[in-house]
Design a protein around this motif. Structure first.
Motif, PDB file in Angstrom:
ATOM      1  N   THR A   1       1.178  -1.164   0.400  1.00  0.00           N
ATOM      2  CA  THR A   1       0.017   0.103  -0.125  1.00  0.00           C
ATOM      3  C   THR A   1       0.639   1.156   0.087  1.00  0.00           C
ATOM      4  O   THR A   1       1.707   1.430   0.626  1.00  0.00           O
ATOM      5  N   GLU A   2       0.415   2.437  -0.389  1.00  0.00           N
ATOM      6  CA  GLU A   2       1.109   3.500  -1.330  1.00  0.00           C
ATOM      7  C   GLU A   2      -0.110   4.517   0.551  1.00  0.00           C
ATOM      8  O   GLU A   2      -0.097   4.626   0.329  1.00  0.00           O
ATOM      9  N   ASN A   3       1.069   5.146   0.617  1.00  0.00           N
ATOM     10  CA  ASN A   3       0.523   6.317   2.225  1.00  0.00           C
ATOM     11  C   ASN A   3       1.252   7.565   1.986  1.00  0.00           C
ATOM     12  O   ASN A   3       2.418   7.986   1.921  1.00  0.00           O
ATOM     13  N   ARG A   4       0.329   8.432   2.380  1.00  0.00           N
ATOM     14  CA  ARG A   4       0.711  10.105   1.902  1.00  0.00           C
ATOM     15  C   ARG A   4       0.159  10.687   2.995  1.00  0.00           C
ATOM     16  O   ARG A   4       0.760  12.179   3.885  1.00  0.00           O
ATOM     17  N   GLU A   5      -0.537  10.164   4.550  1.00  0.00           N
ATOM     18  CA  GLU A   5      -0.754  10.539   5.738  1.00  0.00           C
ATOM     19  C   GLU A   5       0.840  10.295   6.757  1.00  0.00           C
ATOM     20  O   GLU A   5       1.288   9.841   6.517  1.00  0.00           O
ATOM     21  N   ILE A   6       0.411  11.508   7.729  1.00  0.00           N
ATOM     22  CA  ILE A   6       1.425  11.587   7.901  1.00  0.00           C
ATOM     23  C   ILE A   6       1.576  10.480   9.439  1.00  0.00           C
ATOM     24  O   ILE A   6       2.728   9.861   9.225  1.00  0.00           O
ATOM     25  N   ILE A   7       0.134   9.939   9.557  1.00  0.00           N
ATOM     26  CA  ILE A   7       0.619   8.633  10.370  1.00  0.00           C
ATOM     27  C   ILE A   7       1.358   7.361   9.848  1.00  0.00           C
ATOM     28  O   ILE A   7       1.731   6.841   8.886  1.00  0.00           O
ATOM     29  N   CYS A   8       1.905   6.866  10.104  1.00  0.00           N
ATOM     30  CA  CYS A   8       3.344   5.492  10.168  1.00  0.00           C
ATOM     31  C   CYS A   8       3.773   4.731  10.725  1.00  0.00           C
ATOM     32  O   CYS A   8       4.111   4.611  11.773  1.00  0.00           O
TER      33      CYS A   8
ATOM     34  N   GLU B   1      15.849  22.287   9.599  1.00  0.00           N
ATOM     35  CA  GLU B   1      16.589  21.167  11.390  1.00  0.00           C
ATOM     36  C   GLU B   1      15.611  21.004  10.188  1.00  0.00           C
ATOM     37  O   GLU B   1      14.292  20.926  10.437  1.00  0.00           O
ATOM     38  N   PHE B   2      16.195  19.468  10.659  1.00  0.00           N
ATOM     39  CA  PHE B   2      14.960  18.187  10.998  1.00  0.00           C
ATOM     40  C   PHE B   2      14.820  17.100  11.851  1.00  0.00           C
ATOM     41  O   PHE B   2      16.173  16.666  12.315  1.00  0.00           O
ATOM     42  N   LYS B   3      14.117  16.813  12.446  1.00  0.00           N
ATOM     43  CA  LYS B   3      13.968  15.889  13.491  1.00  0.00           C
ATOM     44  C   LYS B   3      13.066  14.346  13.483  1.00  0.00           C
ATOM     45  O   LYS B   3      11.974  15.261  12.593  1.00  0.00           O
ATOM     46  N   ILE B   4      13.491  13.590  13.073  1.00  0.00           N
ATOM     47  CA  ILE B   4      12.469  12.208  12.684  1.00  0.00           C
ATOM     48  C   ILE B   4      12.639  11.371  13.952  1.00  0.00           C
ATOM     49  O   ILE B   4      13.755  10.776  14.447  1.00  0.00           O
ATOM     50  N   GLU B   5      11.304  10.855  14.292  1.00  0.00           N
ATOM     51  CA  GLU B   5      11.529   9.485  15.083  1.00  0.00           C
ATOM     52  C   GLU B   5      10.839   8.794  14.136  1.00  0.00           C
ATOM     53  O   GLU B   5       9.686   8.627  14.344  1.00  0.00           O
ATOM     54  N   LEU B   6      11.497   7.279  15.175  1.00  0.00           N
ATOM     55  CA  LEU B   6      11.055   6.547  14.217  1.00  0.00           C
ATOM     56  C   LEU B   6      10.949   5.639  15.448  1.00  0.00           C
ATOM     57  O   LEU B   6      12.102   4.673  15.567  1.00  0.00           O
ATOM     58  N   ARG B   7      10.258   4.314  14.967  1.00  0.00           N
ATOM     59  CA  ARG B   7       9.836   3.478  16.368  1.00  0.00           C
ATOM     60  C   ARG B   7       9.370   4.032  17.469  1.00  0.00           C
ATOM     61  O   ARG B   7       9.056   5.532  17.419  1.00  0.00           O
ATOM     62  N   ASP B   8       9.938   3.552  18.794  1.00  0.00           N
ATOM     63  CA  ASP B   8       9.887   4.059  19.976  1.00  0.00           C
ATOM     64  C   ASP B   8      11.911   4.478  20.034  1.00  0.00           C
ATOM     65  O   ASP B   8      11.447   4.894  21.585  1.00  0.00           O
TER      66      ASP B   8
ATOM     67  N   ILE C   1      14.186   5.635  17.684  1.00  0.00           N
ATOM     68  CA  ILE C   1      15.593   5.943  16.334  1.00  0.00           C
ATOM     69  C   ILE C   1      15.005   7.055  16.158  1.00  0.00           C
ATOM     70  O   ILE C   1      14.199   7.070  15.558  1.00  0.00           O
ATOM     71  N   GLU C   2      16.346   8.286  16.333  1.00  0.00           N
ATOM     72  CA  GLU C   2      15.757   9.561  16.093  1.00  0.00           C
ATOM     73  C   GLU C   2      17.283   9.994  14.483  1.00  0.00           C
ATOM     74  O   GLU C   2      18.086   9.232  13.851  1.00  0.00           O
ATOM     75  N   LEU C   3      16.873  10.418  13.708  1.00  0.00           N
ATOM     76  CA  LEU C   3      17.782  11.158  11.856  1.00  0.00           C
ATOM     77  C   LEU C   3      17.637  12.728  12.701  1.00  0.00           C
ATOM     78  O   LEU C   3      15.810  12.827  12.987  1.00  0.00           O
ATOM     79  N   ASN C   4      18.706  13.294  12.900  1.00  0.00           N
ATOM     80  CA  ASN C   4      18.259  14.509  13.535  1.00  0.00           C
ATOM     81  C   ASN C   4      19.228  15.570  12.279  1.00  0.00           C
ATOM     82  O   ASN C   4      20.408  14.667  11.724  1.00  0.00           O
ATOM     83  N   TYR C   5      18.673  16.500  11.638  1.00  0.00           N
ATOM     84  CA  TYR C   5      19.466  17.119  11.131  1.00  0.00           C
ATOM     85  C   TYR C   5      19.640  18.412  11.458  1.00  0.00           C
ATOM     86  O   TYR C   5      18.310  19.525  12.035  1.00  0.00           O
TER      87      TYR C   5
ATOM     88  N   ILE D   1       9.599  16.771  13.010  1.00  0.00           N
ATOM     89  CA  ILE D   1       9.366  18.512  13.374  1.00  0.00           C
ATOM     90  C   ILE D   1      10.449  19.129  12.901  1.00  0.00           C
ATOM     91  O   ILE D   1      11.415  18.088  12.126  1.00  0.00           O
ATOM     92  N   GLY D   2      10.416  20.285  12.463  1.00  0.00           N
ATOM     93  CA  GLY D   2      11.722  21.202  12.015  1.00  0.00           C
ATOM     94  C   GLY D   2      11.255  22.403  11.280  1.00  0.00           C
ATOM     95  O   GLY D   2       9.900  22.707  11.652  1.00  0.00           O
ATOM     96  N   ASN D   3      12.220  23.005  10.270  1.00  0.00           N
ATOM     97  CA  ASN D   3      11.832  23.701  10.175  1.00  0.00           C
ATOM     98  C   ASN D   3      12.201  23.744   8.483  1.00  0.00           C
ATOM     99  O   ASN D   3      13.480  23.502   7.786  1.00  0.00           O
ATOM    100  N   TYR D   4      11.217  23.190   7.397  1.00  0.00           N
ATOM    101  CA  TYR D   4      11.509  22.844   6.518  1.00  0.00           C
ATOM    102  C   TYR D   4      10.457  23.079   5.320  1.00  0.00           C
ATOM    103  O   TYR D   4       9.085  23.619   5.860  1.00  0.00           O
TER     104      TYR D   4
END
Length: 474
Positions: free
Chosen positions: A350-357, A373-380, A382-386, A451-454
């Motif tokens: 399935t292809e999804n464009r909703e933020i809920i994943c 700036e950018f911060k992604i939280e994955l699962r409980d 994992i973080e990706l920060n820019y 979240i972030g400035n993007y």
């Protein structure tokens, strides 16, 4: 361990497979060992429409041990067959393990070259300048499943006198009607290098030249691949003994490449600056082959020797390690770009464009018009920060010793993220940089938050189905 001994222990293997079934961290769209331990990909090739993926394999233990060559095949990179192990240590020149090697196709036959490991135990040795044989051995196959004889091509005495006992991992490169064998090496002054041998017939080899850096760059270069992409030659290898330099060279051993200009006839070369192939925690021993479409395809070991961090959750279920997703390599000037094979898009459901994943196994794609700036939280966990042009992968809460890995980016333009049950692969800016790592989150659903400035150009995520493993347990 010869084939007869292996076959006598299949009941033991079946018990391990039952334990593996209960592991929530079992990977779904990565190749893992059928049981036990997996490391370097070996002998990669496409032959008569079948892709052969051999790998270092210890079937009855999740820890380092006697090495066989395990074997998967695939025609579409989605459905795989778990074949019988291909290569066993059954002659005196490889009695302590059939170590890493490669494949070369010529005249409707596959030539496999590998290192036969022999370790002396009759007295005390340092196993650097003495106590070990690293024999270069050839087998030939008409089908990729069987062979008749093993032929020893080179022994320690055939390598230059200033070499240590560590010369291994042969790969073949053809140029202007000549064949060149590339071997990773460590000399007696603890300088990493690559040895090159030349042949006219793929069986009789003469020493030709050596490649190293003007200034020492590590004490050993493992798993070398000499490849040509769009007319540019690159030397991929894994240097050992490099000190960390800021955010660079953060792993215990490195995995990367040198742009290379080389004149084989004159034995002259110019070697460029080393570039890391992958910035993750778990990447080593990549191997590249050319498929029948002419694509340069890379698979790597999703692991690394001697790391401080562990894979305890899978070891408890009697298995360890995996191979990376297959990647197509392209080059722009002196830079290699890696992209997941196009066939992997068939994993998408399935292809999804909703933020809920909130799915478990997903592919997530971001593209940006602008990103400060950018911060992604994955699962409980994992973080990706820019921030300030530094992209950081943080696994401290789920890494079993893995903490942070970073890369500098001039701009953040895109992210393509693959989350399997216990792995993450992040392709940054169309594969200009990559993070590959294992991770062991308590909750496997993605729980995407950012979240972030993007300003987003596009965002989409896909549920991914599993690889199908025929003759296997998945």
């Amino acid at each position: 361990m010869n084939k007869k001994e292996y076959l006598s222990r299949l009941d033991e293997q079946n018990k391990i497979k039952k334990l593996m079934k209960d592991d929530k961290y079992l990977l779904n769209f990565h190749l893992i060992p059928p049981s036990g331990w997996l490391n370097d990909p070996n002998g990669l090739c496409e032959f008569k429409g079948i892709n052969h993926i051999y790998y270092q394999y210890t079937p009855f233990s999740a820890e380092w041990g006697m090495k066989l060559w395990g074997h998967y095949t695939t025609e579409d990179w989605i459905t795989y067959k778990d074949e019988e192990p291909f290569l066993f240590p059954d002659i005196k020149e490889d009695k302590d393990g059939v170590y890493s090697g490669s494949a070369f196709i010529k005249d409707d036959e596959i030539y496999f070259y590998y290192t036969g490991n022999v370790k002396y135990t009759d007295k005390k040795y340092n196993y650097i300048s003495d106590g070990r044989e690293q024999n270069t051995i050839l087998i030939k196959s008409k089908d990729g499943f069987s062979y008749k004889d093993k032929k020893v091509l080179l022994k320690n005495t055939d390598y230059p006198k200033d070499m240590s006992c560590h010369v291994r991992d042969p790969q073949i490169f053809e140029k202007q009607g000549n064949y060149y064998m590339i071997l990773g090496a460590r000399d007696l002054d603890d300088i990493g290098c690559v040895l090159i041998y030349q042949s006219k017939d793929l069986e009789n080899w003469n020493y030709h030249m050596k490649i190293t850096t003007p200034k020492k760059f590590g004490y050993m270069w493992e798993c070398p691949n000499l490849i040509e992409i769009s007319g540019q030659i690159f030397l991929i290898c894994c240097p050992q003994g490099i000190e960390q330099d800021g955010i660079n060279y953060a792993n215990i051993y490195q995995c990367g490449y040198f742009p290379l200009e080389i004149d084989f006839e004159r034995k002259e070369y110019k070697i460029g600056k080393f570039i890391e192939l992958d910035r993750g925690f778990d990447i080593y021993a990549p191997q590249v082959f050319t498929d029948e479409e002419g694509r340069k395809i890379l698979l790597g070991w999703m692991g690394i020797p001697d790391a401080e961090y562990t894979n305890k959750p899978t070891i408890e279920h009697k298995w360890q390690h995996a191979l990376t997703l297959p990647r197509e390599l392209k080059a722009i000037e002196n830079k290699i770009y890696q992209s997941p094979l196009k066939e992997l898009s068939k994993l998408r459901t399935t292809e999804n464009r909703e933020i809920i994943c909130d799915s478990e196994n997903v592919e997530i794609n971001f593209s940006f018009k602008k990103c400060i700036e950018f911060k992604i939280e994955l699962r409980d966990s994992i973080e990706l920060n820019y921030k300030n042009n530094i992209l950081t992968l943080n696994l401290e809460k789920c890494g079993y010793g893995r903490k942070e890995r970073k890369v500098y980016l001039k701009n953040l333009e895109s992210l393509q993220i693959f989350l399997d049950n216990s792995s993450i692969e992040v392709f940054i800016n169309s594969g200009a940089e990559v993070f590959t790592s294992r991770c062991y989150c308590n909750k496997l659903n993605s729980n995407l938050k950012f979240i972030g400035n993007y300003i987003l150009k596009d965002f989409v995520w896909y549920n991914l189905k599993n690889f199908k493993i025929e003759n296997g347990e998945r």
